[in-house]
Design a protein around this motif. Sequence first.
Motif, PDB file in Angstrom:
ATOM      1  N   UNK A   1       0.779  -1.228   0.000  1.00  0.00           N
ATOM      2  CA  UNK A   1       0.000   0.000   0.000  1.00  0.00           C
ATOM      3  C   UNK A   1       0.814   1.282   0.000  1.00  0.00           C
ATOM      4  N   UNK A   2       2.058   1.217   0.456  1.00  0.00           N
ATOM      5  CA  UNK A   2       2.778   2.460   0.713  1.00  0.00           C
ATOM      6  C   UNK A   2       4.288   2.220   0.584  1.00  0.00           C
ATOM      7  N   UNK A   3       4.752   1.945  -0.632  1.00  0.00           N
ATOM      8  CA  UNK A   3       6.185   1.733  -0.863  1.00  0.00           C
ATOM      9  C   UNK A   3       6.808   3.105  -1.107  1.00  0.00           C
ATOM     10  N   UNK A   4       7.682   3.508  -0.231  1.00  0.00           N
ATOM     11  CA  UNK A   4       8.289   4.838  -0.305  1.00  0.00           C
ATOM     12  C   UNK A   4       9.180   4.912  -1.555  1.00  0.00           C
ATOM     13  N   UNK A   5       8.935   5.904  -2.384  1.00  0.00           N
ATOM     14  CA  UNK A   5       9.628   6.014  -3.676  1.00  0.00           C
ATOM     15  C   UNK A   5      11.143   6.128  -3.533  1.00  0.00           C
ATOM     16  N   UNK A   6      11.610   6.711  -2.448  1.00  0.00           N
ATOM     17  CA  UNK A   6      13.055   6.864  -2.254  1.00  0.00           C
ATOM     18  C   UNK A   6      13.724   5.549  -1.830  1.00  0.00           C
ATOM     19  N   UNK A   7      12.935   4.528  -1.533  1.00  0.00           N
ATOM     20  CA  UNK A   7      13.463   3.209  -1.191  1.00  0.00           C
ATOM     21  C   UNK A   7      13.686   2.436  -2.502  1.00  0.00           C
ATOM     22  N   UNK A   8      14.670   2.904  -3.263  1.00  0.00           N
ATOM     23  CA  UNK A   8      14.902   2.404  -4.620  1.00  0.00           C
ATOM     24  C   UNK A   8      15.169   0.910  -4.659  1.00  0.00           C
ATOM     25  N   UNK A   9      15.884   0.390  -3.678  1.00  0.00           N
ATOM     26  CA  UNK A   9      16.176  -1.048  -3.651  1.00  0.00           C
ATOM     27  C   UNK A   9      14.914  -1.881  -3.554  1.00  0.00           C
ATOM     28  N   UNK A  10      13.995  -1.462  -2.689  1.00  0.00           N
ATOM     29  CA  UNK A  10      12.742  -2.199  -2.540  1.00  0.00           C
ATOM     30  C   UNK A  10      11.903  -2.094  -3.808  1.00  0.00           C
ATOM     31  N   UNK A  11      11.799  -0.904  -4.360  1.00  0.00           N
ATOM     32  CA  UNK A  11      10.998  -0.716  -5.578  1.00  0.00           C
ATOM     33  C   UNK A  11      11.547  -1.607  -6.693  1.00  0.00           C
ATOM     34  N   UNK A  12      12.864  -1.628  -6.870  1.00  0.00           N
ATOM     35  CA  UNK A  12      13.480  -2.449  -7.919  1.00  0.00           C
ATOM     36  C   UNK A  12      13.241  -3.933  -7.667  1.00  0.00           C
ATOM     37  N   UNK A  13      13.381  -4.370  -6.424  1.00  0.00           N
ATOM     38  CA  UNK A  13      13.166  -5.782  -6.108  1.00  0.00           C
ATOM     39  C   UNK A  13      11.732  -6.191  -6.393  1.00  0.00           C
ATOM     40  N   UNK A  14      10.781  -5.389  -5.937  1.00  0.00           N
ATOM     41  CA  UNK A  14       9.375  -5.775  -6.147  1.00  0.00           C
ATOM     42  C   UNK A  14       9.053  -5.826  -7.633  1.00  0.00           C
ATOM     43  N   UNK A  15       9.623  -4.920  -8.418  1.00  0.00           N
ATOM     44  CA  UNK A  15       9.411  -4.986  -9.876  1.00  0.00           C
ATOM     45  C   UNK A  15       9.990  -6.277 -10.445  1.00  0.00           C
ATOM     46  N   UNK A  16      11.192  -6.662  -9.994  1.00  0.00           N
ATOM     47  CA  UNK A  16      11.802  -7.914 -10.459  1.00  0.00           C
ATOM     48  C   UNK A  16      10.948  -9.121 -10.091  1.00  0.00           C
ATOM     49  N   UNK A  17      10.220  -9.028  -8.987  1.00  0.00           N
ATOM     50  CA  UNK A  17       9.372 -10.136  -8.546  1.00  0.00           C
ATOM     51  C   UNK A  17       7.960 -10.045  -9.122  1.00  0.00           C
ATOM     52  N   UNK A  18       7.768  -9.176 -10.101  1.00  0.00           N
ATOM     53  CA  UNK A  18       6.513  -9.149 -10.830  1.00  0.00           C
ATOM     54  C   UNK A  18       5.484  -8.133 -10.373  1.00  0.00           C
ATOM     55  N   UNK A  19       5.826  -7.284  -9.439  1.00  0.00           N
ATOM     56  CA  UNK A  19       4.895  -6.249  -8.987  1.00  0.00           C
ATOM     57  C   UNK A  19       4.921  -5.071  -9.956  1.00  0.00           C
ATOM     58  N   UNK A  20       3.795  -4.430 -10.081  1.00  0.00           N
ATOM     59  CA  UNK A  20       3.695  -3.214 -10.884  1.00  0.00           C
ATOM     60  C   UNK A  20       3.272  -2.065  -9.985  1.00  0.00           C
TER      61      UNK A  20
END
Length: 163
Positions: free
Chosen positions: A118-137
């Motif tokens: 619900x609330x992935x902080x945009x500045x948390x680039x590592x998390x955003x990149x990982x979730x995208x790699x795991x199929x999240x949009x």
Amino acid sequence: MTAITIRAAADADWPAILAIVKPVLAAGETYAIDRDLDDEGVRAYWLMPAHEVFVAELDGRVIGTYYLMPNQRGGGVHVANCGYMTAPEARGKGVARAMGLHSLQRARDRGFRAMQFNHVVSSNAGAVALWKKLGFEIVGTLPHAFNHPVHGYVDAYVMFREL
């Protein structure tokens, strides 16, 4: 390197979980929760009854933790939600990825049909990149929804994937 193992958290894991979770919450950079929680407040949050809590271990030492829960109740109970934290000394070693993959399978096993953050902080680039790699949009952007202690007001993302 020994394989990372992930298992359900036990009462004896609490000191190790606290050592990971409390500093992350206190830093206030990734979770939209009070930054000044005492140990009992951290426990009440991370181990709340709705959370199924897991730990990641390497060589018998807890190096990460995550929880899995329904994102909503009623008509939204089929969508899972999770929170993840990795010990500082274990970052960059695949722990978050291992927990992410484990959580996706556990959510499937529990009958969830999707997972939403619900609330992935945009500045948390590592998390955003990982979730995208795991199929999240990224299905939504919440403009300036998070007050980061260093960067000020930054966007937060709603991230989603079907299971």
